[in-house]
Design a protein around this motif. Structure first.
Motif, PDB file in Angstrom:
ATOM      1  N   ALA A  50       0.834  -1.202   0.000  1.00  0.00           N
ATOM      2  CA  ALA A  50       0.000   0.000   0.000  1.00  0.00           C
ATOM      3  C   ALA A  50       0.870   1.253   0.000  1.00  0.00           C
ATOM      4  CB  ALA A  50      -0.917   0.000   1.216  1.00  0.00           C
ATOM      5  N   PRO A  51       0.422   2.328  -0.668  1.00  0.00           N
ATOM      6  CA  PRO A  51       1.190   3.582  -0.674  1.00  0.00           C
ATOM      7  C   PRO A  51       1.340   4.146   0.737  1.00  0.00           C
ATOM      8  CG  PRO A  51      -0.531   3.614  -2.360  1.00  0.00           C
ATOM      9  CD  PRO A  51      -0.793   2.413  -1.503  1.00  0.00           C
ATOM     10  N   LEU A  52       2.480   4.787   0.980  1.00  0.00           N
ATOM     11  CA  LEU A  52       2.768   5.375   2.285  1.00  0.00           C
ATOM     12  C   LEU A  52       2.470   6.869   2.276  1.00  0.00           C
ATOM     13  CD1 LEU A  52       6.174   3.616   3.111  1.00  0.00           C
ATOM     14  CD2 LEU A  52       3.830   2.763   3.415  1.00  0.00           C
ATOM     15  N   VAL A  53       2.103   7.386   3.437  1.00  0.00           N
ATOM     16  CA  VAL A  53       1.799   8.808   3.605  1.00  0.00           C
ATOM     17  C   VAL A  53       2.510   9.316   4.852  1.00  0.00           C
ATOM     18  CG1 VAL A  53      -0.458   8.557   2.490  1.00  0.00           C
ATOM     19  CG2 VAL A  53      -0.285   8.350   4.987  1.00  0.00           C
ATOM     20  N   VAL A  54       2.520  10.626   5.034  1.00  0.00           N
ATOM     21  CA  VAL A  54       3.056  11.197   6.276  1.00  0.00           C
ATOM     22  C   VAL A  54       2.069  10.917   7.402  1.00  0.00           C
ATOM     23  CG1 VAL A  54       3.840  13.262   7.469  1.00  0.00           C
ATOM     24  CG2 VAL A  54       4.209  13.031   5.002  1.00  0.00           C
ATOM     25  N   THR A  55       2.532  10.219   8.434  1.00  0.00           N
ATOM     26  CA  THR A  55       1.689   9.919   9.593  1.00  0.00           C
ATOM     27  C   THR A  55       2.293  10.544  10.847  1.00  0.00           C
ATOM     28  OG1 THR A  55       2.839   7.815  10.016  1.00  0.00           O
ATOM     29  CG2 THR A  55       0.882   7.736   8.607  1.00  0.00           C
ATOM     30  N   HIS A  56       1.419  10.931  11.760  1.00  0.00           N
ATOM     31  CA  HIS A  56       1.860  11.475  13.049  1.00  0.00           C
ATOM     32  C   HIS A  56       2.329  10.364  13.966  1.00  0.00           C
ATOM     33  CE1 HIS A  56       1.240  12.824  17.241  1.00  0.00           C
ATOM     34  NE2 HIS A  56       1.573  14.024  16.809  1.00  0.00           N
ATOM     35  N   GLY A  57       1.555   9.294  14.061  1.00  0.00           N
ATOM     36  CA  GLY A  57       1.929   8.140  14.871  1.00  0.00           C
ATOM     37  C   GLY A  57       1.207   8.035  16.190  1.00  0.00           C
ATOM     38  N   GLU A  58       0.874   9.171  16.802  1.00  0.00           N
ATOM     39  CA  GLU A  58       0.218   9.165  18.110  1.00  0.00           C
ATOM     40  C   GLU A  58      -0.827  10.281  18.212  1.00  0.00           C
ATOM     41  OE1 GLU A  58       3.886   7.396  20.826  1.00  0.00           O
ATOM     42  OE2 GLU A  58       3.401   9.513  20.974  1.00  0.00           O
ATOM     43  N   PRO A  59      -1.815  10.324  17.318  1.00  0.00           N
ATOM     44  CA  PRO A  59      -2.798  11.421  17.363  1.00  0.00           C
ATOM     45  C   PRO A  59      -3.920  11.184  18.367  1.00  0.00           C
ATOM     46  CG  PRO A  59      -3.285  10.009  15.508  1.00  0.00           C
ATOM     47  CD  PRO A  59      -2.040   9.444  16.146  1.00  0.00           C
ATOM     48  N   HIS A  60      -3.561  10.752  19.570  1.00  0.00           N
ATOM     49  CA  HIS A  60      -4.553  10.533  20.615  1.00  0.00           C
ATOM     50  C   HIS A  60      -4.857  11.856  21.328  1.00  0.00           C
ATOM     51  CE1 HIS A  60      -1.293  10.756  23.533  1.00  0.00           C
ATOM     52  NE2 HIS A  60      -0.651   9.779  22.896  1.00  0.00           N
ATOM     53  N   PRO A  61      -5.904  11.896  22.148  1.00  0.00           N
ATOM     54  CA  PRO A  61      -6.286  13.165  22.785  1.00  0.00           C
ATOM     55  C   PRO A  61      -5.183  13.821  23.600  1.00  0.00           C
ATOM     56  CG  PRO A  61      -8.070  11.582  22.970  1.00  0.00           C
ATOM     57  CD  PRO A  61      -6.897  10.827  22.401  1.00  0.00           C
ATOM     58  N   GLY A  62      -4.265  13.024  24.144  1.00  0.00           N
ATOM     59  CA  GLY A  62      -3.173  13.615  24.909  1.00  0.00           C
ATOM     60  C   GLY A  62      -2.239  14.464  24.078  1.00  0.00           C
ATOM     61  N   ASN A  63      -2.265  14.279  22.764  1.00  0.00           N
ATOM     62  CA  ASN A  63      -1.427  15.071  21.867  1.00  0.00           C
ATOM     63  C   ASN A  63      -2.240  16.077  21.060  1.00  0.00           C
ATOM     64  OD1 ASN A  63       1.027  13.920  22.590  1.00  0.00           O
ATOM     65  ND2 ASN A  63       0.807  12.237  21.137  1.00  0.00           N
ATOM     66  N   LEU A  64      -3.434  16.377  21.545  1.00  0.00           N
ATOM     67  CA  LEU A  64      -4.291  17.351  20.888  1.00  0.00           C
ATOM     68  C   LEU A  64      -4.447  18.601  21.746  1.00  0.00           C
ATOM     69  CD1 LEU A  64      -7.245  15.220  19.477  1.00  0.00           C
ATOM     70  CD2 LEU A  64      -5.530  16.455  18.152  1.00  0.00           C
TER      71      LEU A  64
END
Length: 332
Positions: A221-235
């Motif tokens: 599958a094609p790869l994209v830029v991902t954050h890795g940890e977009p949980h509420p603690g990082n919002l």
């Protein structure tokens, strides 16, 4: 972290800030988050800053040793800066990236085994890990992730395979259950007994992980830029804006690496598909959900399998380890 980093004093942080041209009037340790260490600072011009000190010995996903960890952290911070700079050309503003030093560095070494980066202290309301997002918030975050995943990858963005770097520690722990884990601290033996009680289930989940990772690699599958940890603690909530913090796990992967932490059911996945034209893969979502839990277990075991005392951070690690192991075993 509630505990301060060993060997790092406020004076060391104050001296490090000179590279950014920051002369702190106030500098206070902030016992927040888990993994890194933080201070808040106010400078002579009333500028407000959030200072992060990373323990490079706890960044194993970048590679072996503190030098590899520093290079990986530098690439991640450079990627965040590049994404923020791309926003200024017209994209939505959601990346909270570090500011560069006068020499252009996004992160600097601090003593032996640590590194420091500096962020603007943004106004808003921070979330916390484990918080349940409202449908409205989930929609905003999914739209944010869709925008991120459509962004051209910066040159500094690393390709991140699905395998987790702490796998050897977990395999080793599962192979050392017959001998007491004496001499490390108060939570070492309870951790060994916990692992022994659920060893068969954990090995079964590791086999599942290997199978799903193999399927993902084969799919190409094609790869994209991902954050890795977009949980509420990082919002960070700022009105209707949602800002993403903590970019040290940014990298190129399939979108499911981010989506499993946010999407809650088919409607959310359909919203993402409509925005990006890419249909999320249920197996990849399951893979990254499992990967998160297995990696957490390995990291907690690494901490509790080294000398520690009955500290708040060690106690938190023990509680999280017990909850994660039992939850994962129950799903086996």
């Amino acid at each position: 972290m509630e505990e301060r980093p060993a060997g790092i004093q406020d004076s060391d942080v104050r001296d490090a800030l000179r590279a950014w041209g920051i002369d702190p009037v106030t500098l206070e340790y902030a016992p927040v988050g888990f993994g890194d260490y933080h201070w808040t600072a106010t400078d002579t011009r009333d500028g407000r800053w959030f200072v992060t000190v990373a323990d490079l010995t706890h960044k194993s996903w970048y590679g072996d040793g503190t030098e590899a960890a520093f290079r990986g952290l530098r690439d991640a911070m450079d990627t965040a800066v590049a994404l923020r700079d791309a926003e200024r050309s017209g994209r939505p503003d959601f990346v909270v990236a570090p500011v560069r030093t006068a020499e252009g560095e996004s992160v600097r070494e601090l003593g032996a085994g640590h590194a420091v980066s500096v962020f603007p202290l943004m106004p808003g309301t921070a979330g916390h890990f484990g918080e349940t997002l409202t449908p409205h918030d989930r929609g905003l975050v999914l739209d944010l992730l869709a925008e991120l995943h459509r962004t051209a990858p910066p040159a500094s963005a690393r390709v991140l395979p699905p395998e987790f770097a702490t796998r050897p520690q977990l395999d080793r722990a599962l192979g050392e259950l017959d001998n007491p884990w004496d001499g490390f601290g108060p939570y070492a033996e309870p951790a060994r007994h916990l692992l022994a009680d659920h060893a068969a289930a954990l090995r079964h989940r590791l086999d599942e992980f290997d199978r799903r990772a193999g399927e993902l690699r084969a799919a190409g599958a094609p790869l994209v830029v991902t954050h890795g940890e977009p949980h509420p603690g990082n919002l960070l909530r700022a009105g209707e804006r949602r800002l993403l913090l903590d970019w040290d796990t940014v990298g190129l992967a399939v979108p499911e690496r981010d989506l499993w932490l946010v999407a809650d059911g088919p409607d959310d996945l359909a919203r993402y598909e409509e925005s990006t034209g890419r249909k999320p893969d249920p197996s990849a979502l399951a893979l990254y959900r499992l990967r998160w839990a297995l990696n957490d277990i390995a990291e907690f075991l690494t901490l509790l399998g080294t000398p520690h005392g009955p500290t708040p951070d060690a106690q938190q690690s023990w509680k999280a380890l017990a909850q994660t192991v039992r939850s994962l075993a129950a799903e086996a």
